[in-house]
Design a protein around this motif. Sequence first.
Motif, PDB file in Angstrom:
ATOM      1  N   GLN A   1       0.354  -1.203  -0.094  1.00 54.28           N
ATOM      2  CA  GLN A   1      -0.258   0.291   0.153  1.00 54.28           C
ATOM      3  C   GLN A   1       1.096   0.994   0.592  1.00 54.28           C
ATOM      4  OE1 GLN A   1      -2.735   1.011   2.969  1.00 54.28           O
ATOM      5  NE2 GLN A   1      -3.168   1.950   2.183  1.00 54.28           N
ATOM      6  N   LEU A   2       0.337   2.094  -0.772  1.00 56.07           N
ATOM      7  CA  LEU A   2       1.618   3.481  -1.256  1.00 56.07           C
ATOM      8  C   LEU A   2       0.983   4.235   0.273  1.00 56.07           C
ATOM      9  CD1 LEU A   2       2.506   5.045  -4.707  1.00 56.07           C
ATOM     10  CD2 LEU A   2       1.719   6.304  -2.602  1.00 56.07           C
ATOM     11  N   CYS A  22       9.515  13.768   3.610  1.00 53.36           N
ATOM     12  CA  CYS A  22       8.783  13.210   3.858  1.00 53.36           C
ATOM     13  C   CYS A  22       9.254  11.579   2.868  1.00 53.36           C
ATOM     14  CB  CYS A  22       7.938  13.646   1.818  1.00 53.36           C
ATOM     15  SG  CYS A  22       6.419  12.726   1.508  1.00 53.36           S
ATOM     16  N   ALA A  23       9.050  10.538   3.672  1.00 52.54           N
ATOM     17  CA  ALA A  23       9.047   8.858   4.040  1.00 52.54           C
ATOM     18  C   ALA A  23       8.221   8.456   3.102  1.00 52.54           C
ATOM     19  CB  ALA A  23       9.352   8.708   5.332  1.00 52.54           C
ATOM     20  N   ALA A  24       8.798   7.492   1.862  1.00 56.27           N
ATOM     21  CA  ALA A  24       7.541   6.625   1.000  1.00 56.27           C
ATOM     22  C   ALA A  24       7.689   5.273   1.283  1.00 56.27           C
ATOM     23  CB  ALA A  24       7.753   7.635  -0.133  1.00 56.27           C
ATOM     24  N   SER A  25       6.622   4.820   1.377  1.00 54.20           N
ATOM     25  CA  SER A  25       6.832   3.368   1.746  1.00 54.20           C
ATOM     26  C   SER A  25       5.704   2.545   1.007  1.00 54.20           C
ATOM     27  CB  SER A  25       6.374   2.769   2.858  1.00 54.20           C
ATOM     28  OG  SER A  25       5.335   3.229   3.454  1.00 54.20           O
ATOM     29  N   GLY A  26       6.108   1.748   0.327  1.00 56.67           N
ATOM     30  CA  GLY A  26       5.427   0.819  -0.871  1.00 56.67           C
ATOM     31  C   GLY A  26       4.918   0.954  -2.014  1.00 56.67           C
ATOM     32  N   PHE A  27       6.431   1.782  -2.365  1.00 58.63           N
ATOM     33  CA  PHE A  27       6.327   2.235  -3.674  1.00 58.63           C
ATOM     34  C   PHE A  27       7.978   2.580  -4.526  1.00 58.63           C
ATOM     35  CE2 PHE A  27       6.118   6.039  -4.216  1.00 58.63           C
ATOM     36  CZ  PHE A  27       5.296   6.807  -3.186  1.00 58.63           C
ATOM     37  N   THR A  28       8.522   2.118  -5.003  1.00 56.00           N
ATOM     38  CA  THR A  28       9.964   2.933  -5.191  1.00 56.00           C
ATOM     39  C   THR A  28       9.656   4.450  -5.701  1.00 56.00           C
ATOM     40  OG1 THR A  28      10.454   0.466  -6.133  1.00 56.00           O
ATOM     41  CG2 THR A  28      11.758   2.508  -6.629  1.00 56.00           C
ATOM     42  N   ASN A  77      13.981   6.517  -0.465  1.00 55.65           N
ATOM     43  CA  ASN A  77      12.893   6.575  -0.363  1.00 55.65           C
ATOM     44  C   ASN A  77      11.812   8.126   0.555  1.00 55.65           C
ATOM     45  OD1 ASN A  77      11.740   4.869  -2.521  1.00 55.65           O
ATOM     46  ND2 ASN A  77      10.875   4.116  -1.018  1.00 55.65           N
ATOM     47  N   THR A  78      12.745   9.058   0.377  1.00 59.75           N
ATOM     48  CA  THR A  78      12.881  10.529   0.879  1.00 59.75           C
ATOM     49  C   THR A  78      12.599  11.165  -0.155  1.00 59.75           C
ATOM     50  OG1 THR A  78      13.109   9.212   2.713  1.00 59.75           O
ATOM     51  CG2 THR A  78      13.272  12.081   3.039  1.00 59.75           C
ATOM     52  N   VAL A  79      11.498  12.351   0.193  1.00 61.56           N
ATOM     53  CA  VAL A  79      11.619  13.512  -0.523  1.00 61.56           C
ATOM     54  C   VAL A  79      12.320  14.506   0.577  1.00 61.56           C
ATOM     55  CG1 VAL A  79      10.207  15.246  -1.736  1.00 61.56           C
ATOM     56  CG2 VAL A  79      10.278  12.570  -2.350  1.00 61.56           C
ATOM     57  N   TYR A  80      12.089  15.686   0.590  1.00 65.06           N
ATOM     58  CA  TYR A  80      12.516  16.921   1.463  1.00 65.06           C
ATOM     59  C   TYR A  80      12.626  17.905   0.610  1.00 65.06           C
ATOM     60  CZ  TYR A  80      15.978  12.965   3.361  1.00 65.06           C
ATOM     61  OH  TYR A  80      16.345  12.352   3.216  1.00 65.06           O
TER      62      TYR A  80
END
Length: 123
Positions: A1-2, A22-28, A77-80
């Motif tokens: 799950q994104l 912004c930490a993202a999980s569930g996708f690349t 997997n992070t955006v700043y």
Amino acid sequence: QLQLVESGGGLVQPGGSLRLSCAASGFTLDYYAFGWFRQAPGKEREGVSCISRSGGSTNYADSVKGRFTISRDNAKNTVYLQMESLKPEDTAVYYCAARDGMLRTRLSDFDYWGQGTQVTVTA
């Protein structure tokens, strides 16, 4: 799950700095463009900055140009969003958003949203 999870918000004095993550999980991240948006009390959500999938292209609202810098680390997997010289008018809830595809700047172009992080700039 994104999923997108923002962090790094807080209370800061005018002229101060903050870095939002912004930490993202569930996708690349590689296939997604990202944006930062903000919403102040009583106002509509507005775009702050966007970054392309590779990070090679960025876009900034006029109100933050020269003060804010968007970046991404696909390996983490992070955006700043690095925010400098903060002003009271920067006070808002800041949201991270992602879209599968090329860089776009409109809210409606983004498919996935985080829950937001509060930034308050006050003396």
